[in-house]
Design a protein around this motif. Structure first.
Motif, PDB file in Angstrom:
ATOM      1  N   ALA A  62       0.834  -1.204   0.000  1.00 47.92           N
ATOM      2  CA  ALA A  62       0.000   0.000   0.000  1.00 47.92           C
ATOM      3  C   ALA A  62       0.867   1.252   0.000  1.00 47.92           C
ATOM      4  CB  ALA A  62      -0.922  -0.015   1.217  1.00 47.92           C
ATOM      5  N   ILE A  63       1.966   1.251   0.734  1.00 46.50           N
ATOM      6  CA  ILE A  63       2.848   2.420   0.791  1.00 46.50           C
ATOM      7  C   ILE A  63       3.504   2.652  -0.563  1.00 46.50           C
ATOM      8  CG2 ILE A  63       4.992   3.307   1.789  1.00 46.50           C
ATOM      9  CD1 ILE A  63       4.220   1.905   4.400  1.00 46.50           C
ATOM     10  N   ASP A  64       4.032   1.573  -1.162  1.00 46.84           N
ATOM     11  CA  ASP A  64       4.780   1.720  -2.414  1.00 46.84           C
ATOM     12  C   ASP A  64       3.884   1.958  -3.626  1.00 46.84           C
ATOM     13  OD1 ASP A  64       7.207   1.431  -1.146  1.00 46.84           O
ATOM     14  OD2 ASP A  64       7.314  -0.741  -1.456  1.00 46.84           O
ATOM     15  N   ASP A  71      -3.218   6.374  -5.280  1.00 47.33           N
ATOM     16  CA  ASP A  71      -4.220   5.457  -5.839  1.00 47.33           C
ATOM     17  C   ASP A  71      -5.204   5.069  -4.744  1.00 47.33           C
ATOM     18  OD1 ASP A  71      -5.723   3.578  -7.106  1.00 47.33           O
ATOM     19  OD2 ASP A  71      -4.105   2.100  -7.342  1.00 47.33           O
ATOM     20  N   PHE A  72      -6.255   5.893  -4.600  1.00 49.70           N
ATOM     21  CA  PHE A  72      -7.175   5.682  -3.484  1.00 49.70           C
ATOM     22  C   PHE A  72      -8.064   4.457  -3.679  1.00 49.70           C
ATOM     23  CE2 PHE A  72      -6.264  10.271  -3.328  1.00 49.70           C
ATOM     24  CZ  PHE A  72      -5.733  10.324  -2.054  1.00 49.70           C
ATOM     25  N   ASN A  73      -8.386   4.120  -4.922  1.00 49.83           N
ATOM     26  CA  ASN A  73      -9.180   2.905  -5.162  1.00 49.83           C
ATOM     27  C   ASN A  73      -8.398   1.659  -4.742  1.00 49.83           C
ATOM     28  OD1 ASN A  73     -11.389   4.278  -6.185  1.00 49.83           O
ATOM     29  ND2 ASN A  73     -10.583   4.282  -8.294  1.00 49.83           N
ATOM     30  N   GLY A  74      -7.145   1.603  -5.172  1.00 55.43           N
ATOM     31  CA  GLY A  74      -6.312   0.471  -4.767  1.00 55.43           C
ATOM     32  C   GLY A  74      -6.113   0.420  -3.261  1.00 55.43           C
ATOM     33  N   LEU A  75      -5.964   1.605  -2.633  1.00 55.97           N
ATOM     34  CA  LEU A  75      -5.779   1.666  -1.179  1.00 55.97           C
ATOM     35  C   LEU A  75      -7.036   1.166  -0.462  1.00 55.97           C
ATOM     36  CD1 LEU A  75      -3.976   2.520   1.172  1.00 55.97           C
ATOM     37  CD2 LEU A  75      -4.984   4.822   1.010  1.00 55.97           C
ATOM     38  N   ALA A  76      -8.218   1.505  -1.028  1.00 58.22           N
ATOM     39  CA  ALA A  76      -9.467   1.050  -0.411  1.00 58.22           C
ATOM     40  C   ALA A  76      -9.570  -0.467  -0.454  1.00 58.22           C
ATOM     41  CB  ALA A  76     -10.662   1.695  -1.126  1.00 58.22           C
ATOM     42  N   LYS A  77      -9.180  -1.065  -1.575  1.00 59.74           N
ATOM     43  CA  LYS A  77      -9.216  -2.527  -1.694  1.00 59.74           C
ATOM     44  C   LYS A  77      -8.280  -3.189  -0.674  1.00 59.74           C
ATOM     45  CE  LYS A  77     -10.442  -2.600  -6.611  1.00 59.74           C
ATOM     46  NZ  LYS A  77      -9.992  -2.978  -7.978  1.00 59.74           N
ATOM     47  N   LEU A  82      -7.404  -6.011   4.405  1.00 61.00           N
ATOM     48  CA  LEU A  82      -6.831  -6.020   5.753  1.00 61.00           C
ATOM     49  C   LEU A  82      -7.901  -6.227   6.811  1.00 61.00           C
ATOM     50  CD1 LEU A  82      -4.202  -3.112   5.507  1.00 61.00           C
ATOM     51  CD2 LEU A  82      -3.726  -5.550   5.783  1.00 61.00           C
ATOM     52  N   LEU A  83      -9.056  -5.576   6.630  1.00 62.91           N
ATOM     53  CA  LEU A  83     -10.162  -5.722   7.582  1.00 62.91           C
ATOM     54  C   LEU A  83     -10.631  -7.172   7.641  1.00 62.91           C
ATOM     55  CD1 LEU A  83     -12.217  -4.468   9.523  1.00 62.91           C
ATOM     56  CD2 LEU A  83     -13.686  -4.010   7.530  1.00 62.91           C
ATOM     57  N   ALA A  84     -10.767  -7.808   6.475  1.00 65.15           N
ATOM     58  CA  ALA A  84     -11.201  -9.209   6.431  1.00 65.15           C
ATOM     59  C   ALA A  84     -10.168 -10.117   7.117  1.00 65.15           C
ATOM     60  CB  ALA A  84     -11.407  -9.643   4.979  1.00 65.15           C
ATOM     61  N   ILE A  85      -8.888  -9.841   6.858  1.00 58.60           N
ATOM     62  CA  ILE A  85      -7.827 -10.661   7.476  1.00 58.60           C
ATOM     63  C   ILE A  85      -7.865 -10.506   8.999  1.00 58.60           C
ATOM     64  CG2 ILE A  85      -5.325 -10.907   7.748  1.00 58.60           C
ATOM     65  CD1 ILE A  85      -5.063 -10.190   4.763  1.00 58.60           C
ATOM     66  N   TYR A  86      -8.002  -9.253   9.471  1.00 56.71           N
ATOM     67  CA  TYR A  86      -7.970  -9.026  10.917  1.00 56.71           C
ATOM     68  C   TYR A  86      -9.192  -9.633  11.604  1.00 56.71           C
ATOM     69  CZ  TYR A  86      -4.029  -5.874  10.184  1.00 56.71           C
ATOM     70  OH  TYR A  86      -2.806  -5.358   9.860  1.00 56.71           O
ATOM     71  N   LEU A  87     -10.347  -9.596  10.938  1.00 56.36           N
ATOM     72  CA  LEU A  87     -11.536 -10.238  11.503  1.00 56.36           C
ATOM     73  C   LEU A  87     -11.347 -11.755  11.579  1.00 56.36           C
ATOM     74  CD1 LEU A  87     -14.469  -8.248   9.829  1.00 56.36           C
ATOM     75  CD2 LEU A  87     -13.786  -8.212  12.239  1.00 56.36           C
ATOM     76  N   GLY A  88     -10.787 -12.312  10.495  1.00 54.15           N
ATOM     77  CA  GLY A  88     -10.548 -13.763  10.475  1.00 54.15           C
ATOM     78  C   GLY A  88      -9.546 -14.200  11.530  1.00 54.15           C
ATOM     79  N   THR A  89      -8.457 -13.422  11.674  1.00 54.70           N
ATOM     80  CA  THR A  89      -7.451 -13.786  12.678  1.00 54.70           C
ATOM     81  C   THR A  89      -8.006 -13.627  14.098  1.00 54.70           C
ATOM     82  OG1 THR A  89      -6.557 -11.522  12.568  1.00 54.70           O
ATOM     83  CG2 THR A  89      -5.477 -13.211  11.216  1.00 54.70           C
ATOM     84  N   SER A  90      -8.903 -12.659  14.290  1.00 51.80           N
ATOM     85  CA  SER A  90      -9.518 -12.493  15.609  1.00 51.80           C
ATOM     86  C   SER A  90     -10.380 -13.695  15.961  1.00 51.80           C
ATOM     87  CB  SER A  90     -10.372 -11.215  15.652  1.00 51.80           C
ATOM     88  OG  SER A  90      -9.568 -10.071  15.472  1.00 51.80           O
ATOM     89  N   LEU A  91     -11.148 -14.166  14.977  1.00 47.16           N
ATOM     90  CA  LEU A  91     -11.993 -15.348  15.199  1.00 47.16           C
ATOM     91  C   LEU A  91     -11.136 -16.579  15.481  1.00 47.16           C
ATOM     92  CD1 LEU A  91     -14.797 -16.667  15.190  1.00 47.16           C
ATOM     93  CD2 LEU A  91     -14.538 -17.005  12.703  1.00 47.16           C
ATOM     94  N   CYS A  92     -10.076 -16.742  14.704  1.00 44.06           N
ATOM     95  CA  CYS A  92      -9.182 -17.890  14.920  1.00 44.06           C
ATOM     96  C   CYS A  92      -8.470 -17.796  16.271  1.00 44.06           C
ATOM     97  CB  CYS A  92      -8.158 -17.971  13.788  1.00 44.06           C
ATOM     98  SG  CYS A  92      -8.851 -18.519  12.218  1.00 44.06           S
TER      99      CYS A  92
END
Length: 598
Positions: A62-64, A71-77, A82-92
């Protein structure tokens, strides 16, 4: 503690600490049955680790690629990913914590069950040479230390190991030079950790041992408060406690100081690692080598992620060292020799008549120090045999051998012609009834304390036993009658009342052979009359062995055996022994004159 009947045993020598890997291996065996839970937990931890490593890499991307180019569209994706990963890791994280906590609690429950069952199989000798406080410390404090380690450390170890591997792999993939810069301090960390943990483990082991001694002292003082107060020893006992508490404090401080050194050392080395990574990455960019700001940012995070598991493992030193020390002490109890198991040809006693013979019995608690020497005795069914003699003569030791609390060295003891070594212990003891001088009652109702003699007894049978023991009348006067709950050891009853309940319990058990160990030596004369009447009811139709200090209580015994220095020096009934004017005669005259004077 002292041996029953003869003097004291030497204290148990401290055992050398066991090998740490052997202790760990033994602990891991308890985890085998929970392999599925552990497998699911490892899968969850793997997802957490991969998710965390990948999420960190996405930040660099994201930084590079997106922040630097607006590129705000790419940053949003990237942010959504990241949100999905963090939610999944929290559940695990929740799932693996739940499963491993469940495993840890079940393992500790198994250890508690195993050590409690082990205690039931230990011979009486173990309890004669180990203080109750020391044993309680192993069952409670040491097991709790294992519990804390299992609950917090299993998941930590798995997650830390996978995080180290995953992070290192990603670091190598991104840049070998920065990887080398990030791990240059690791050998220093390992050397420092090893040096500190070797010292802290030694002190944690010593801490647990001193804690056991302190608990033993506390248990003894609480149990013997009356004696402490009567002899005005409060200050001395407080000073003894203070000394032992100070000893525990000193070794505890050493243990905590050494284990507490890990955190500051790791923090200093981590900060050094950040500086080295930033300097190396910046130098590579200045020199035009392949390196980006996002990659440097990744490595700063990765170096933290790589060092954090090492820090967490180091921070687990306290609980791990305490757990190993506790596990070693628990395993020492589990490895104690048990009462010998019944042999294949052991027999069950049926319809016992009560013919008891002791032939050339020799016994010693400690090799080279004989307690009983060539003891011979014959009790016919229905006879009452009384043992008299000075304290420490070996009277109670004979009782301990009859019940097989200890096994004789040489000679034989038979019941109805069966050597007691060839009789199943449970069968032998179920045919023996014992009423001791120091009656033990459980913290339960009077009804259940009497029922302890025979668990399938009806309420009617319990009342009948209480009546025969002369206990029914005083029980009726209690606020809740038979449902009155006794305090610890029956402290809310008099000594005589406790004896009557013990006699009622023995009556309910209906033994073929009865053993009365100084059952009236601690009560007043009026109560003694009631207890004697109760004991007379109990002794009818049985073979009885009686130990008595008050010789007037055994005048009607069929045989009186005078024991001194481990030998039967006189035998006969009261009249015969009085005519001999020997040892018994002098005992009786001295006691009679003392009673008259009183």
């Amino acid at each position: 503690m002292s041996n029953p009947g003869m003097g004291g045993q030497p204290p148990v020598a401290p055992k050398k600490p066991k090998d740490t890997m052997k202790t760990l291996s033994r602990l891991l065996k308890y985890l085998n049955k929970y392999w599925f839970y552990i497998f699911i937990s490892i899968i969850s931890i793997a997802f957490i680790t991969l998710g965390t490593v990948y999420a960190t890499r996405l930040i660099g991307v994201a930084i590079d690629k997106h922040i630097a180019t607006a590129d705000f569209n790419g940053l949003a994706k990237v942010c959504i990913t990241l949100l999905a990963i963090y939610l999944g890791t929290s559940l695990c994280t929740w799932l693996q914590n739940y499963l491993l906590l469940l495993v840890g609690q079940n393992v500790v429950a198994s250890i508690r069950k195993e050590i409690f069952e082990k205690i039931q199989r230990l011979p009486l000798k173990y309890f004669d040479t180990t203080t109750h406080g020391e044993l309680m410390s192993r069952v409670t404090n040491d097991v709790d230390n294992i519990s804390m380690a299992l609950n917090s450390s299993i998941s930590q170890v798995f997650q830390s190991a996978l995080t180290i591997v995953g992070t290192l792999a990603m670091m190598i993939y991104l840049s070998i030079p920065l990887t080398l810069a990030a791990i240059v301090t690791i050998p220093i960390m390992l050397v420092a950790t090893k040096a500190v943990t070797s010292r802290s483990r030694k002190y944690y082991k010593e801490k647990q041992e001193r804690l056991g001694k302190l608990n033993g002292h506390i248990e003894e003082i609480i149990s013997g408060q009356k004696v402490v107060k009567v002899f005005c020893q409060e200050d001395e006992m407080t000073q003894t406690f203070s000394n032992r508490n100070t000893d525990l404090l000193e070794v505890g401080v050493r243990a905590e100081i050494f284990s507490g050194m890990i955190g500051p050392i790791m923090m200093a080395l981590n900060n050094m690692t950040y500086a080295i990574v930033v300097a190396t990455g910046g130098l590579m960019m200045v020199m035009g080598l392949p390196m980006t700001l996002g990659t440097i940012s990744n490595f700063i995070i990765y170096s933290k992620q790589f060092a954090r598991p090492l820090n967490e493992l180091a921070n687990q030193v306290n609980s791990m060292m305490a757990a190993f020390a506790g596990a070693e002490r628990v395993f020492e109890v589990l490895d104690e020799p048990e009462e010998p198991k019944d042999t294949i040809d052991s027999v069950e006693l049926k319809e016992v008549e009560g013919d008891v013979v002791l032939s050339n019995v020799n016994f010693s608690y400690e090799e080279g120090h004989p307690i009983l020497k060539e003891v011979n005795l014959y009790a016919k069914p229905g006879q009452t045999i009384a043992f008299v003699g000075p304290t420490g003569a070996g009277k109670t030791t004979i009782i301990n051998l009859l019940t097989r609390f200890y096994d004789i060295d040489t000679g034989s003891i038979t019941i109805d012609g069966h050597d007691i070594k060839q009789i199943k212990r449970k069968s032998l003891r179920s045919n023996l009834g014992i009423v001791l001088q120091d009656t033990y009652l459980f913290t339960d109702t009077i009804r259940e304390n009497i029922r302890y003699g025979r668990l399938d007894a009806t309420d009617g049978e319990i009342k009948e036993a209480a009546k025969l023991a002369n206990a029914h009348e005083f029980i009726k006067r209690l606020p809740d009658g038979y449902d009155t709950v006794l305090s610890d050891g029956g402290g809310n009853l008099s000594q005589g009342q406790r004896q009557m309940l013990a006699i009622a319990r023995a009556i309910l058990a209906n033994p073929s052979v009865l053993i009365l160990d100084e059952a009236t030596s601690s009560v007043d004369t009026r109560t003694e009359v009631k207890i004697q009447e109760a004991m007379h009811n109990l002794m009818k139709g049985r073979t009885n062995f009686v130990i008595a200090h008050r010789l007037s209580t055994i005048k009607d015994a069929d045989l009186i055996a005078v024991v001194n220095h481990g030998e039967i020096i006189e035998r006969g009934n009261h009249d015969e022994l009085m005519e001999k004017k020997g040892f018994y005669y002098n005992l009786y005259r001295n006691q009679f004159e003392t009673d008259v004077a009183v």
